[in-house]
Design an enzyme around this catalytic site. Structure first.
Site, PDB file in Angstrom:
ATOM      1  N   GLU A   1      -3.836   7.489 -11.363  1.00 28.31           N
ATOM      2  CA  GLU A   1      -3.319   7.634  -9.990  1.00 28.31           C
ATOM      3  C   GLU A   1      -2.530   6.386  -9.604  1.00 28.31           C
ATOM      4  O   GLU A   1      -3.100   5.320  -9.427  1.00 28.31           O
ATOM      5  CB  GLU A   1      -4.505   7.838  -9.035  1.00 28.31           C
ATOM      6  CG  GLU A   1      -4.071   8.048  -7.595  1.00 28.31           C
ATOM      7  CD  GLU A   1      -5.247   8.362  -6.687  1.00 28.31           C
ATOM      8  OE1 GLU A   1      -6.177   9.080  -7.104  1.00 28.31           O
ATOM      9  OE2 GLU A   1      -5.240   7.869  -5.542  1.00 28.31           O
TER      10      GLU A   1
ATOM     11  N   ASP B   1      -7.617  13.606  -0.172  1.00 27.54           N
ATOM     12  CA  ASP B   1      -8.045  12.200  -0.163  1.00 27.54           C
ATOM     13  C   ASP B   1      -7.707  11.660   1.233  1.00 27.54           C
ATOM     14  O   ASP B   1      -6.769  10.891   1.414  1.00 27.54           O
ATOM     15  CB  ASP B   1      -7.311  11.430  -1.269  1.00 27.54           C
ATOM     16  CG  ASP B   1      -7.897  10.040  -1.462  1.00 27.54           C
ATOM     17  OD1 ASP B   1      -8.763   9.646  -0.655  1.00 27.54           O
ATOM     18  OD2 ASP B   1      -7.486   9.346  -2.411  1.00 27.54           O
TER      19      ASP B   1
ATOM     20  N   HIS C   1       0.411   6.941  -1.283  1.00 27.16           N
ATOM     21  CA  HIS C   1       0.752   5.922  -2.279  1.00 27.16           C
ATOM     22  C   HIS C   1       2.250   5.964  -2.574  1.00 27.16           C
ATOM     23  O   HIS C   1       2.876   4.928  -2.802  1.00 27.16           O
ATOM     24  CB  HIS C   1      -0.044   6.134  -3.562  1.00 27.16           C
ATOM     25  CG  HIS C   1      -1.528   6.002  -3.367  1.00 27.16           C
ATOM     26  ND1 HIS C   1      -2.432   6.200  -4.382  1.00 27.16           N
ATOM     27  CD2 HIS C   1      -2.265   5.683  -2.283  1.00 27.16           C
ATOM     28  CE1 HIS C   1      -3.661   6.017  -3.935  1.00 27.16           C
ATOM     29  NE2 HIS C   1      -3.577   5.713  -2.650  1.00 27.16           N
TER      30      HIS C   1
ATOM     31  N   ASP D   1     -20.171   7.088  -4.813  1.00 24.44           N
ATOM     32  CA  ASP D   1     -20.213   7.868  -3.549  1.00 24.44           C
ATOM     33  C   ASP D   1     -21.463   8.725  -3.534  1.00 24.44           C
ATOM     34  O   ASP D   1     -22.093   8.891  -2.497  1.00 24.44           O
ATOM     35  CB  ASP D   1     -19.079   8.894  -3.420  1.00 24.44           C
ATOM     36  CG  ASP D   1     -17.706   8.321  -3.590  1.00 24.44           C
ATOM     37  OD1 ASP D   1     -17.530   7.146  -3.284  1.00 24.44           O
ATOM     38  OD2 ASP D   1     -16.820   9.077  -4.028  1.00 24.44           O
TER      39      ASP D   1
ATOM     40  N   HIS E   1     -16.474   9.663  -6.595  1.00 21.44           N
ATOM     41  CA  HIS E   1     -16.698   8.455  -7.396  1.00 21.44           C
ATOM     42  C   HIS E   1     -18.196   8.401  -7.676  1.00 21.44           C
ATOM     43  O   HIS E   1     -19.000   8.807  -6.829  1.00 21.44           O
ATOM     44  CB  HIS E   1     -16.386   7.178  -6.615  1.00 21.44           C
ATOM     45  CG  HIS E   1     -14.970   7.026  -6.140  1.00 21.44           C
ATOM     46  ND1 HIS E   1     -14.523   7.594  -4.984  1.00 21.44           N
ATOM     47  CD2 HIS E   1     -13.932   6.320  -6.649  1.00 21.44           C
ATOM     48  CE1 HIS E   1     -13.253   7.258  -4.805  1.00 21.44           C
ATOM     49  NE2 HIS E   1     -12.863   6.489  -5.809  1.00 21.44           N
TER      50      HIS E   1
HETATM   51  C1  XUL Z   1      -7.424   4.783  -3.153  1.00 23.01           C
HETATM   52  C2  XUL Z   1      -7.511   6.158  -3.634  1.00 23.01           C
HETATM   53  C3  XUL Z   1      -8.763   6.510  -4.356  1.00 23.01           C
HETATM   54  C4  XUL Z   1      -8.551   7.362  -5.562  1.00 23.01           C
HETATM   55  C5  XUL Z   1      -9.808   7.564  -6.378  1.00 23.01           C
HETATM   56  O1  XUL Z   1      -6.281   4.496  -2.454  1.00 23.01           O
HETATM   57  O2  XUL Z   1      -6.633   6.959  -3.423  1.00 23.01           O
HETATM   58  O3  XUL Z   1      -9.625   7.114  -3.463  1.00 23.01           O
HETATM   59  O4  XUL Z   1      -8.046   8.601  -5.220  1.00 23.01           O
HETATM   60  O5  XUL Z   1     -10.371   6.382  -6.792  1.00 23.01           O
HETATM   61 CO    CO Z   2      -6.358   8.940  -4.042  1.00 26.94          CO
END
Ligand code: XUL
Ligand code: CO
Length: 436
Positions: free
Chosen positions: A231, A338, A270, A103, A100
């Site tokens: 996402e 991630d 997710h 970051d 990001h």
């Molecule tokens: C949040 C998430 C983020 C995205 C990028 O749950 O997964 O880190 O991958 O913004």
């Molecule tokens: Co993510």
């Protein structure tokens, strides 16, 4: 100068090795199903977790402080951290990273200053990319941490916040382009709501569509041809996030004529939060030509929040790789970790153990999935199961060449459908186990 002198480049030593700092299964050059493991797996390190994670959780502050961090939010510190990051990427032999904007570089007092600071750190990232050959899988903008985004970014009730978010994404796309990023990700951090009572949902969804359309337009204008990816995530931080799951995002993109130019970045945890499993989410995305990339992690079934752990479960990695092999791979996307080390794992060495374990787990998944594919028994059962569509009336249905009237006469003539063969679920589950 090495920042982590105790760790050398991680090498492949094979399944018999007892060395915790060696790969047992991931051999970048080994060819599986016609491609090298490196080409299949396209691993990526997530900058935010691995270099900005401090171990904080909803119940307490950080436990992790890195020896190279001076504890300030200076650009100098950010540059040092960037150099450390590349040392880690190289030692792990990971070809990609993701970040990001916030970051990699500290935020300034206003947009102009934030952009300037970002440019300064991006110059270091570029230099390190050229030196090491490590590439950017995707960039993204943090539109959720700063309090200005408390009510959302593209779905904020405040038009100035929408404008700020657009400007921030414009810059993040430009920086991703400059670094040769292969994708750009939109995760709708706070795009959702906490209370329907104060929410104009029609307007918010409409704004979200316009935002994505303008982002896509900007990519075209500057010649950025990387993949754009949304996402999905159903909740956290908002009680309801608009990009709920794969099915929901595909419908949203279709409604805005963006499916195709925009695909999906699908994350395991997710999927779980949405009440699905990962194989459902990636199968659905891939079946609609919409699978762009994967955030490879896992949640803890006993905890209620997004714990972002490293994936080590071989069933999970096998399922992911089965889908990827069937649909021709993940490129230009990748498998981005991630994922973060646990709050109790505060040593630098834990970063290495975490990535090595996850890379090995996915490499094993790849080998198992390739063996299942070569065996062909599973594929044959699926093919046979649908064979009534290969000829006759079924073929006409498949080719959209029939009508309700014709189907009625056909069925009146036949009387009753032939009995469908057994689904063989138990046999298939046993078959998968034979290869695990
Ligand atoms: C949040 C998430 C983020 C995205 C990028 O749950 O997964 O880190 O991958 O913004
Ligand atoms: Co993510």
């Amino acid at each position: 100068m090495a920042f982590i002198p105790d760790v050398q480049k991680i090498e492949f030593e094979g399944p018999k090795s007892k060395n915790p700092l060696a790969f047992k299964h991931y051999d970048a050059a080994e060819v599986v199903d016609g491609k090298s493991m490196a080409e299949h797996l396209r691993f990526s390190v997530a900058y935010w977790h691995t270099f900005r994670g401090d171990g904080s959780d909803p119940f307490g502050p950080g436990t992790i402080s890195r020896p190279w961090d001076d504890g300030t939010e200076s650009v100098e510190n950010a540059k040092t951290r960037a150099r450390v990051a590349f040392e880690v990427f190289e030692k792990l032999g990971v070809p990609f990273y993701c970040f990001h904007d916030r970051d990699v570089a500290p935020e300034g007092d206003n947009l102009r200053e934030s952009n300037r600071k970002l440019d300064e750190v991006v110059a270091v990232l570029k230099e390190e990319q050229e030196r090491s050959g490590v590439r950017l899988l995707w960039g993204t903008a943090n539109l959720f941490s700063n309090p200005r985004f408390a009510h959302g970014a593209a779905t904020s009730p405040n038009a100035d916040v929408f404008a700020y978010a657009a400007a921030q994404v414009k810059k993040a796309i430009e920086v991703t382009h400059e670094l040769g990023g292969e994708n750009y990700v939109f995760w709708g951090g706070r795009e959702g709501y906490q209370s329907v009572y104060n929410t104009d949902m029609r307007r918010e969804l409409d704004h979200m569509g316009s935002f994505l359309r303008m982002a896509h337009e900007h990519c075209r204008n500057i010649g950025f041809s990387g993949q754009l990816l949304v996402e999905p995530k159903p909740r956290e931080p908002m009680k309801h996030q608009y990009d709920y799951d794969v099915g929901n995002v595909i419908a949203f993109l279709r409604a805005h004529d963006l499916l195709g130019p925009v695909k999906l970045n699908v994350e395991t945890n997710h999927a779980t939060l949405a009440g699905h499993d990962m194989i459902h989410e990636i199968e659905l995305a891939a079946s609609q030509d919409a699978l762009g990339s994967v955030d490879a992690n896992v949640g803890d079934p006993m905890l209620g929040w997004d714990t972002d752990q490293f994936p080590t479960n071989i069933y999970l990695t096998t399922q992911i790789m089965m889908v990827l092999l069937r649909y021709g791979g993940i490129s230009p996307g990748g498998l981005n970790f991630d994922a973060k080390v646990r709050r109790e794992s505060y040593d630098v060495i834990d970063i290495f153990h975490a990535h090595i374990g996850a890379m090995d787990a996915l490499a094993r998944g790849l080998k198992i999935a390739a063996a299942i594919k070569t065996d062909g028994a599973l594929e044959k059962i699926v093919r046979d199961r649908y064979s009534s569509y290969d000829s006759g009336i079924g073929k006409k249905i498949d080719e959209r060449k029939t009508t309700f009237a014709e189907l009625e006469s056909y069925m009146i003539e036949r009387g009753n459908p032939a009995r469908s063969p057994s689904g063989r679920q138990e046999l298939l589950e046993n078959l998968i186990n034979e290869y695990i």
